[in-house]
Write a protein that holds these residues in place. Structure first.
Motif, PDB file in Angstrom:
ATOM      1  N   ALA A  60       0.834  -1.339   0.169  1.00  9.73           N
ATOM      2  CA  ALA A  60       0.105  -0.112   0.022  1.00  9.73           C
ATOM      3  C   ALA A  60       0.885   1.518   0.357  1.00  9.73           C
ATOM      4  O   ALA A  60       0.482   2.301  -0.193  1.00  9.73           O
ATOM      5  CB  ALA A  60      -1.306  -0.239   1.301  1.00  9.73           C
ATOM      6  N   VAL A  61       1.952   1.490   0.721  1.00  8.73           N
ATOM      7  CA  VAL A  61       2.140   2.715   0.934  1.00  8.73           C
ATOM      8  C   VAL A  61       3.633   2.490   0.101  1.00  8.73           C
ATOM      9  O   VAL A  61       3.574   3.361  -0.746  1.00  8.73           O
ATOM     10  CB  VAL A  61       3.471   2.526   2.198  1.00  8.73           C
ATOM     11  CG1 VAL A  61       4.828   1.765   1.937  1.00  8.73           C
ATOM     12  CG2 VAL A  61       3.638   4.040   2.732  1.00  8.73           C
ATOM     13  N   THR A  62       4.047   1.662  -1.241  1.00  8.18           N
ATOM     14  CA  THR A  62       4.585   1.654  -2.150  1.00  8.18           C
ATOM     15  C   THR A  62       4.272   1.888  -3.681  1.00  8.18           C
ATOM     16  O   THR A  62       3.985   2.808  -3.929  1.00  8.18           O
ATOM     17  CB  THR A  62       5.216   0.492  -2.541  1.00  8.18           C
ATOM     18  OG1 THR A  62       5.889   0.093  -1.217  1.00  8.18           O
ATOM     19  CG2 THR A  62       6.263   0.630  -3.603  1.00  8.18           C
ATOM     20  N   SER A  63       2.820   1.385  -3.362  1.00 12.21           N
ATOM     21  CA  SER A  63       1.426   2.070  -4.336  1.00 12.21           C
ATOM     22  C   SER A  63       1.002   4.130  -4.007  1.00 12.21           C
ATOM     23  O   SER A  63       1.944   4.443  -4.654  1.00 12.21           O
ATOM     24  CB  SER A  63       0.063   1.591  -4.110  1.00 12.21           C
ATOM     25  OG  SER A  63       0.457   0.357  -4.223  1.00 12.21           O
ATOM     26  N   LEU A  64       1.377   4.211  -3.265  1.00 12.06           N
ATOM     27  CA  LEU A  64       1.297   5.774  -2.839  1.00 12.06           C
ATOM     28  C   LEU A  64       2.541   6.765  -3.273  1.00 12.06           C
ATOM     29  O   LEU A  64       2.414   7.753  -3.955  1.00 12.06           O
ATOM     30  CB  LEU A  64       0.588   5.554  -1.533  1.00 12.06           C
ATOM     31  CG  LEU A  64      -0.640   4.941  -0.448  1.00 12.06           C
ATOM     32  CD1 LEU A  64      -0.505   5.724   1.008  1.00 12.06           C
ATOM     33  CD2 LEU A  64      -1.394   6.147  -1.465  1.00 12.06           C
ATOM     34  N   LEU A  65       3.621   6.143  -2.698  1.00 17.49           N
ATOM     35  CA  LEU A  65       4.454   6.359  -3.882  1.00 17.49           C
ATOM     36  C   LEU A  65       4.536   6.816  -5.146  1.00 17.49           C
ATOM     37  O   LEU A  65       5.193   7.952  -5.633  1.00 17.49           O
ATOM     38  CB  LEU A  65       5.368   5.570  -3.074  1.00 17.49           C
ATOM     39  CG  LEU A  65       7.087   6.288  -3.073  1.00 17.49           C
ATOM     40  CD1 LEU A  65       7.050   7.787  -3.035  1.00 17.49           C
ATOM     41  CD2 LEU A  65       8.127   4.914  -2.817  1.00 17.49           C
TER      42      LEU A  65
END
Lengths: 351, 351
Positions: free
Chosen positions: B315-320
């Motif tokens: 999730a956090v990599t997708s946001l990045l």
DNA sequence: CTGAAAGCGCTTACAG
DNA sequence: CTGAAAGCGCTTACAG
């Protein structure tokens, strides 16, 4: 356009290009290209001038430009089975990263799950989408014939870690599993054990048969008769270790020591022994292989075998990179050496 | 030059280029570029034609060409502390890889050792040599101010996993550590435990204080008086867990249950208890956090807390990646939910 | 042993 | 909403 122009660019922090180096060295960009690619056919004096300019300008070739214009990608793939216990792969990863950094290559990862019906399609997509030059295949993937065939078709060199089967002209690395297993078994025999159980690993791994061979050789040398009921199949998993230990401990004349072909199965053996209230090492000695984190964290801490995995992965990846550069390299002849790590899961045999 | 020319090229297996797509769709390459980069300003009809051509030709943009001509690198870095116990990072790695694959990015790794005086120099070299667009920072690296400052200087966005401190407009992900710790403590209290030892983790990790807070809240709600001697500092390592457990078990009125802030320290606690001949859970209940492999392999298997790490990292990599594409994203508001995994290291309090 | 020219496949900046 | 031109920084293939 004075010389100041160049200086200004430089100070603005834009990275130096091959033109900057060529200008500074007073040569053409092609000569600079020859130097950075170690092509030879450059006079020593010229090369020295170029090297000095490269250093002065802190020049680093732009990989995107090299890839776009040339035939290489400067990328190596690492395809691996995504295991529940990652410590072996962590070391492979560290070694491969080291070699790639040293060689100017980038390492890309493809973790896969097994069994996987779409394996070949996944590998093909990975290799073509990521534009790889070469691939590192840790066991057991290095023995998958369909992967080998695919990579051969695509003319992508590969390097294998601890493979089982031979391949002509391949690059691979091994450690002396057989000898380590021999010494480990011998160590137990010296402690008075005569009833030695053995839990084999996944048959697809080359290490499995080597470790079993070392056990057999130690028995033979000590004049201990081989007993088939003391050998159980395993799959390197904790659960398979438990199951195998259950069978061994159910025997009327149960073993006083069990050699598990890796630490996870040794942990399963200890688990099973605990459930029966067997003291370790009083009632049962247990040993494993690999010196994974659990070996030193479990009670009692496990006597096991340590392989130089980081060094092995680094060495084989370096060889692969050398081959990609067009050098004629062959596999390392000497297997790497493993060492026994003695802890408290082993003790004198009680009879 | 007939249409056959195109067909022939295609059949020869050369990958399609933007020119092939443009020709097939009857538009300019710039329009194709607009479509593949989702720039908008393209009529629906035009876009459909281009999409059809892309599909028909199996066109994939050449990353090297994009990098060389554009301002992006299509690469994300993952900088992490290379731990002795890798299972947490393995999951982070898997989640980040998934997000990168979905977003068309490549993931590059930089494992580092701590403490490391050359840390910033290493990170700087990594970021500039590898030409990264963004960086993922798992705890504790996300709280290193010098790394944050460096990345801000270089204008490289970053995403943090389980950070301790706030940063304006940052991207990060958390789980509800406090609540999980509260429930875990409550679970022990329900089993009759009133003397509850607690081993804290490395203070640099955000999870450390959250897990401690949950413990305090559960004590308070149950009306159990807080006793300072029942709290020991740890560093998340097996050894630090052993040391802390030693202090707790040396107390005259020793705890009947110990909450370790991760599984490795819980394993150290069990190890220490075994050395004293304390039965688990009869004489001492032990719980951990993270559900690492050792939790299910140790005897007795460990009651612990499972975080959805793969999902959090993804999730956090997708946001990045969304931010790198210019979208205005903010951090996920809701923390992810952890769950207690009940095993056999806990039992009713004996008094 | 050295170099001039073409071109890899895109994005950018600009024009309309 | 669409396109023509320039250029990113190298390597290749060729010439001498």
């Amino acid at each position: 356009m004075t010389d100041n122009t160049l200086d200004r660019d430089d100070q603005q922090g834009k990275p130096a290009t091959i033109f900057d180096v060529a200008k500074a060295a007073g040569v053409s960009i092609k000569t600079v290209s020859r130097v950075i690619n170690l092509e030879g056919n450059v006079r020593k004096v010229t090369k020295d001038k170029v090297d000095a300019a490269i250093k002065a300008l802190d020049y680093q070739p732009n990989t995107a430009a090299r890839v776009l214009s040339g035939k290489r990608f400067y990328v190596i793939g690492l395809i691996y089975e995504n295991p529940s216990e990652f410590s072996y792969m962590q070391k492979v990863l560290n070694g491969a990263l080291r070699a790639c950094e040293a060689g100017g290559y980038t390492l890309l990862l493809l973790p896969i799950s097994l069994p996987n019906p779409g394996l070949i399609a996944d590998v093909r997509r990975f290799v073509s989408q990521s534009r790889l030059d070469g691939v590192v295949l840790p066991a057991p993937l290095g023995d998958f014939l369909d992967i080998q065939q695919l990579l051969n078709e695509l003319a992508i060199p590969f390097a294998r870690i601890a493979p089982k089967n031979q391949v002509a002209h391949d690059i691979h690395i091994r450690c002396n599993d057989e000898q380590a297993s021999f010494e480990l078994t011998q160590y137990l025999i010296e402690q008075g054990h005569r009833r030695l159980g053995f839990i084999k690993g996944d048959p697809i791994h080359g290490a499995t048969s080597h470790r079993f061979q070392g056990y057999l050789r130690a028995l033979e040398q000590a004049g201990i008769e081989f007993r088939g009921e003391y050998v159980e199949d395993g799959m390197f998993s904790f659960e398979s270790g438990k199951t195998a230990a259950r069978a061994l401990l159910d025997l009327k004349e149960r073993p006083t020591a069990i050699i598990a072909s890796n630490d996870d199965m040794a942990a399963g053996t200890i688990f099973e022994a605990r459930e029966r209230g067997l003291g370790i090492p009083q009632a049962l000695s247990v040993v494993g292989f690999d010196d994974t984190p659990i070996a030193s964290r479990i009670w009692p801490p496990l006597t096991t075998v340590r392989q130089p995995i980081v060094e092995m992965a680094e060495a084989v990846t370096s060889l692969l990179i050398q081959r990609l550069r067009g050098e004629h390299v062959s596999s390392i002849a000497e297997p790497f050496t493993c060492h026994i790590v003695t802890r408290n899961s082993t003790g004198p045999a009680q009879s």
